[in-house]
Design an enzyme around this catalytic site. Structure first.
Site, PDB file in Angstrom:
ATOM      1  N   ILE A 192       0.828  -1.204   0.000  1.00  0.00           N
ATOM      2  CA  ILE A 192       0.000   0.000   0.000  1.00  0.00           C
ATOM      3  C   ILE A 192       0.865   1.258   0.000  1.00  0.00           C
ATOM      4  O   ILE A 192       1.728   1.442   0.852  1.00  0.00           O
ATOM      5  CB  ILE A 192      -0.951   0.006   1.223  1.00  0.00           C
ATOM      6  CG1 ILE A 192      -1.751  -1.299   1.276  1.00  0.00           C
ATOM      7  CG2 ILE A 192      -1.881   1.207   1.147  1.00  0.00           C
ATOM      8  CD1 ILE A 192      -2.535  -1.618   0.006  1.00  0.00           C
ATOM      9  N   LYS A 193       0.603   2.097  -0.990  1.00  0.00           N
ATOM     10  CA  LYS A 193       1.353   3.341  -1.157  1.00  0.00           C
ATOM     11  C   LYS A 193       0.572   4.477  -0.502  1.00  0.00           C
ATOM     12  O   LYS A 193      -0.622   4.669  -0.781  1.00  0.00           O
ATOM     13  CB  LYS A 193       1.547   3.614  -2.644  1.00  0.00           C
ATOM     14  CG  LYS A 193       2.600   4.648  -2.988  1.00  0.00           C
ATOM     15  CD  LYS A 193       2.792   4.659  -4.498  1.00  0.00           C
ATOM     16  CE  LYS A 193       3.877   5.617  -4.934  1.00  0.00           C
ATOM     17  NZ  LYS A 193       4.010   5.621  -6.412  1.00  0.00           N
ATOM     18  N   ILE A 194       1.243   5.231   0.358  1.00  0.00           N
ATOM     19  CA  ILE A 194       0.590   6.233   1.200  1.00  0.00           C
ATOM     20  C   ILE A 194       1.383   7.537   1.136  1.00  0.00           C
ATOM     21  O   ILE A 194       2.619   7.519   1.196  1.00  0.00           O
ATOM     22  CB  ILE A 194       0.528   5.733   2.662  1.00  0.00           C
ATOM     23  CG1 ILE A 194      -0.289   4.432   2.739  1.00  0.00           C
ATOM     24  CG2 ILE A 194      -0.059   6.789   3.590  1.00  0.00           C
ATOM     25  CD1 ILE A 194      -0.246   3.786   4.108  1.00  0.00           C
TER      26      ILE A 194
END
Length: 220
Positions: free
Chosen positions: A83-85
């Site tokens: 997951i890219k945040i």
């Protein structure tokens, strides 16, 4: 160093994956929009081509929304999706929760060593400093990679990987290798440029000319 491909074009991913050197893929909303396809469908297809980390970015701006989207993406997509945040206070809070869930994360839009260190402390698996965008402001983006790697050297307990992003040309990649960055993500064009060298081409042409003469002599 890990080599990641920065794209949502599955044909490019198949091309570079066939070389046997592709370690992962990064995507973002802009790249998905450019593909013109459904977000989850694209990410799932990418994950089926490359078994390394595939970054899928959340679009919520609040912590609760990021956590909800991150958990949903992990539930709906293959296990190698991470997951890219974004690197915001809300993003760091979401990173902490998702890391506690056992979810790998890539904290993106890093523009200072302090941001990178805070993301690492929140539990990020990767931090993504943006080299090219700093270059665009008239400063040297490679200085940021150097600062982050120096920071990591001061604190050997850090396990977060430095993922150099916004790479514009092969020199960026070579400088990242020299500085010890763990990962570099780049467009397919840069992969192809890294493979090209005039002396390689010249040497191959010479070998083939010599081989043609060998074959002619054998057929005489």
């Amino acid at each position: 160093m890990e080599f990641f491909l920065d794209t949502a074009d599955v044909d490019e991913i198949r091309e570079i994956a066939a070389w046997g050197i592709l370690d992962g893929v990064t995507t973002n909303p802009s790249l998905i929009k450019k593909s013109g396809r459904d977000f989850k469908q694209v990410v799932a297809e990418i994950a089926s081509i490359c078994d390394g980390p595939i970054s899928a970015e959340v679009t919520a701006m609040d912590t609760a929304g990021m956590i909800e989207q991150g958990r949903a993406l992990k539930a709906d997509l293959p296990p190698n999706v991470i997951i890219k945040i974004p690197c915001t206070p809300e993003g760091l809070a979401a990173t902490k929760v998702l890391t506690a869930d056992g979810t790998d994360t890539n904290v993106t839009l890093i523009f200072s060593a302090a941001q990178a260190l805070m993301a690492a402390k929140a539990g990020a698996t990767y931090v993504s400093p943006f080299i090219g965008r700093i270059d665009d402001t008239g400063h040297d983006g490679m200085n940021l990679i150097a600062e982050i790697m120096d920071t990591w050297a001061n604190y050997p307990s850090i396990t977060t990987k430095v993922l150099a992003a916004s790479i514009r040309h092969p020199t960026h990649v070579l400088q990242c290798i020299t500085l010890g960055a763990h990962t570099a993500t780049m467009p397919a064009k840069t992969f192809r440029q890294l493979m090209k060298h005039p002396l390689t081409d010249r040497g191959l042409e010479g070998f083939m000319r010599d081989w043609e003469e060998v074959e002619k002599a054998g057929n005489a």
